[in-house]
Write a protein that holds these residues in place. Structure first.
Motif, PDB file in Angstrom:
ATOM      1  N   GLN A  59      10.394  33.097  -2.963  1.00  0.00           N
ATOM      2  CA  GLN A  59      11.358  32.649  -3.968  1.00  0.00           C
ATOM      3  C   GLN A  59      12.420  31.725  -3.381  1.00  0.00           C
ATOM      4  N   GLN A  60      12.383  31.531  -2.062  1.00  0.00           N
ATOM      5  CA  GLN A  60      13.295  30.559  -1.475  1.00  0.00           C
ATOM      6  C   GLN A  60      12.741  29.154  -1.713  1.00  0.00           C
ATOM      7  N   CYS A  61      13.591  28.256  -2.144  1.00  0.00           N
ATOM      8  CA  CYS A  61      13.212  26.853  -2.374  1.00  0.00           C
ATOM      9  C   CYS A  61      12.065  26.707  -3.376  1.00  0.00           C
ATOM     10  N   ASN A  62      12.049  27.553  -4.400  1.00  0.00           N
ATOM     11  CA  ASN A  62      11.017  27.409  -5.435  1.00  0.00           C
ATOM     12  C   ASN A  62      11.562  26.729  -6.678  1.00  0.00           C
ATOM     13  N   GLN A  64      14.117  27.650  -8.522  1.00  0.00           N
ATOM     14  CA  GLN A  64      14.854  28.538  -9.427  1.00  0.00           C
ATOM     15  C   GLN A  64      15.855  29.355  -8.613  1.00  0.00           C
ATOM     16  N   GLU A  65      17.032  29.541  -9.156  1.00  0.00           N
ATOM     17  CA  GLU A  65      18.062  30.291  -8.447  1.00  0.00           C
ATOM     18  C   GLU A  65      17.807  31.786  -8.626  1.00  0.00           C
ATOM     19  N   ASP A  66      17.303  32.401  -7.590  1.00  0.00           N
ATOM     20  CA  ASP A  66      17.005  33.830  -7.634  1.00  0.00           C
ATOM     21  C   ASP A  66      18.138  34.659  -7.057  1.00  0.00           C
ATOM     22  N   ASP A  72      19.521  30.709  -2.323  1.00  0.00           N
ATOM     23  CA  ASP A  72      18.109  30.506  -1.980  1.00  0.00           C
ATOM     24  C   ASP A  72      17.647  29.080  -2.242  1.00  0.00           C
ATOM     25  N   GLU A  73      18.454  28.309  -2.964  1.00  0.00           N
ATOM     26  CA  GLU A  73      18.063  26.924  -3.258  1.00  0.00           C
ATOM     27  C   GLU A  73      18.972  25.904  -2.576  1.00  0.00           C
TER      28      GLU A  73
HETATM   29 CA   LIG Z   1      14.553  30.477  -5.710  1.00  0.00          CA
END
Ligand SMILES: [Ca+2]
Length: 333
Positions: A59-62, A64-66, A72-73
């Protein structure tokens, strides 16, 4: 694989709770983890630093802000939309300056009359150069149909005004490039020496060589956007310069990565990326910048083309290592 993930979640939750009780301060907990546990966690999870929350590493750099605060972004490959053209450019014809009339979209030659250092610096700044330029007048026999105009400065941007003067200025950027201490280079393919190709660097992802790149400035590397297709987290990338043999020693971390097209899943026209290093390279015989082409650069017919890159070799059937290779191509113009 799934079992391992579940087990890790339980492990870190237990450790986390214990550490919280021990140190009493949330941000200090990471200092109490053993290196092995920390490395294991980092292999599977990303830590949202502000809320002390783990999310799956995928979920890092995908996009979307998780994490609640979006950490993570933050340190990811950045998309730079293709914007309007820079309003100045230098022709390969004796490095003469041209300025864009943004209202008409037409280019004109910059006249030397009333040209001064502030204008030269502004022109360089618009093109991304920070060094102090030098300039002088030069007769321009062939204006290629473009008008000559005096230039003035307006909010840091060069703009033109009508002029019938016939002097044009020559801008010289003190940016040595494309020079190697070993020349001419050997014809044909084979192992290459970094002295002959000092702009060649190795882009390494988690200590693995993934792509080659070219030094264009002590802080900047030019490479391909598709190198970052599945590897967008900056902390996993490092750059090795000044060696023809693969090495993870003395590599430089990456500060930023820019691409100009989000659709870079496969190599295409805009398959270009710029990598900014956290610290500048020291220019030497083995570390030098390559030249970028001018906007009107044309290769002569049968001009030699060289391709350099990294590959494995095997010597005596036993020893395998990653070394720099070069091969020669021929233009078909
Ligand atoms: Ca993310």
């Amino acid at each position: 694989m799934q079992k391992l993930g579940v087990k890790l979640q339980g492990t870190f939750a237990l450790l986390w709770g214990g550490v919280l009780r021990t140190v009493g301060i949330l941000p200090s907990w990471t200092l109490s983890l053993s290196p092995l546990v920390k490395a294991t966690l980092e292999h599977y999870y990303f830590l949202c630093g502000k809320t002390i929350k783990f999310i799956p590493l995928q979920q890092q750099c995908n996009g979307q802000e998780d994490c609640s605060w979006g950490e993570d972004e933050e340190n990811c490959v950045q998309l730079v939309p293709e914007g309007p053209p820079v309003g100045v450019r230098i022709s390969t014809d004796r490095a003469t300056l041209q300025v864009l009339n943004k209202e008409t979209g037409a280019w004109f030659w910059a006249c030397h009359d009333n040209f001064h250092m502030a204008l030269a610096k502004a022109a360089c700044k618009q093109m991304g150069y920070s060094s102090v330029p030098t300039f002088s007048a030069v007769d321009l026999a062939d204006t290629q149909g473009l008008p000559l105009r005096e230039v003035t400065l307006n909010n840091g941007v060069l703009q033109g005004q009508d002029s019938a003067k016939m002097l044009i200025y020559l801008l010289s950027l003190d940016a040595a490039c494309g020079e190697s201490v070993k020349s001419p280079r050997v014809v044909g393919g084979g192992q290459a020496r970094i002295y002959a190709w000092p702009w060649q660097v190795s882009l390494q992802h988690k200590t693995q060589h993934l792509c080659g790149g070219s030094i264009i400035d002590p802080r900047w590397i030019l490479t391909a956007a598709h190198c970052f297709r599945n590897n967008q987290a900056l902390q996993n990338w490092r750059v090795k310069a000044g060696s023809e043999i693969f090495s993870t020693f003395n590599t430089i971390p990456v500060e930023k990565i820019f691409i100009i097209d989000s659709n870079y899943m496969f190599p295409k026209d805009n398959d270009i990326a710029l990598v900014k290093l956290t610290s500048p390279l020291s220019i030497s015989d083995t570390i030098k910048p390559i030249c970028l082409p001018f906007f009107d650069e044309e290769l002569p017919s049968n001009a030699p083309l060289w391709v350099t890159g990294w590959g494995y070799t095997q010597q005596d059937g036993e020893f395998s290592r990653l070394v720099l290779y070069r091969t020669e191509l021929k233009t078909a113009l």
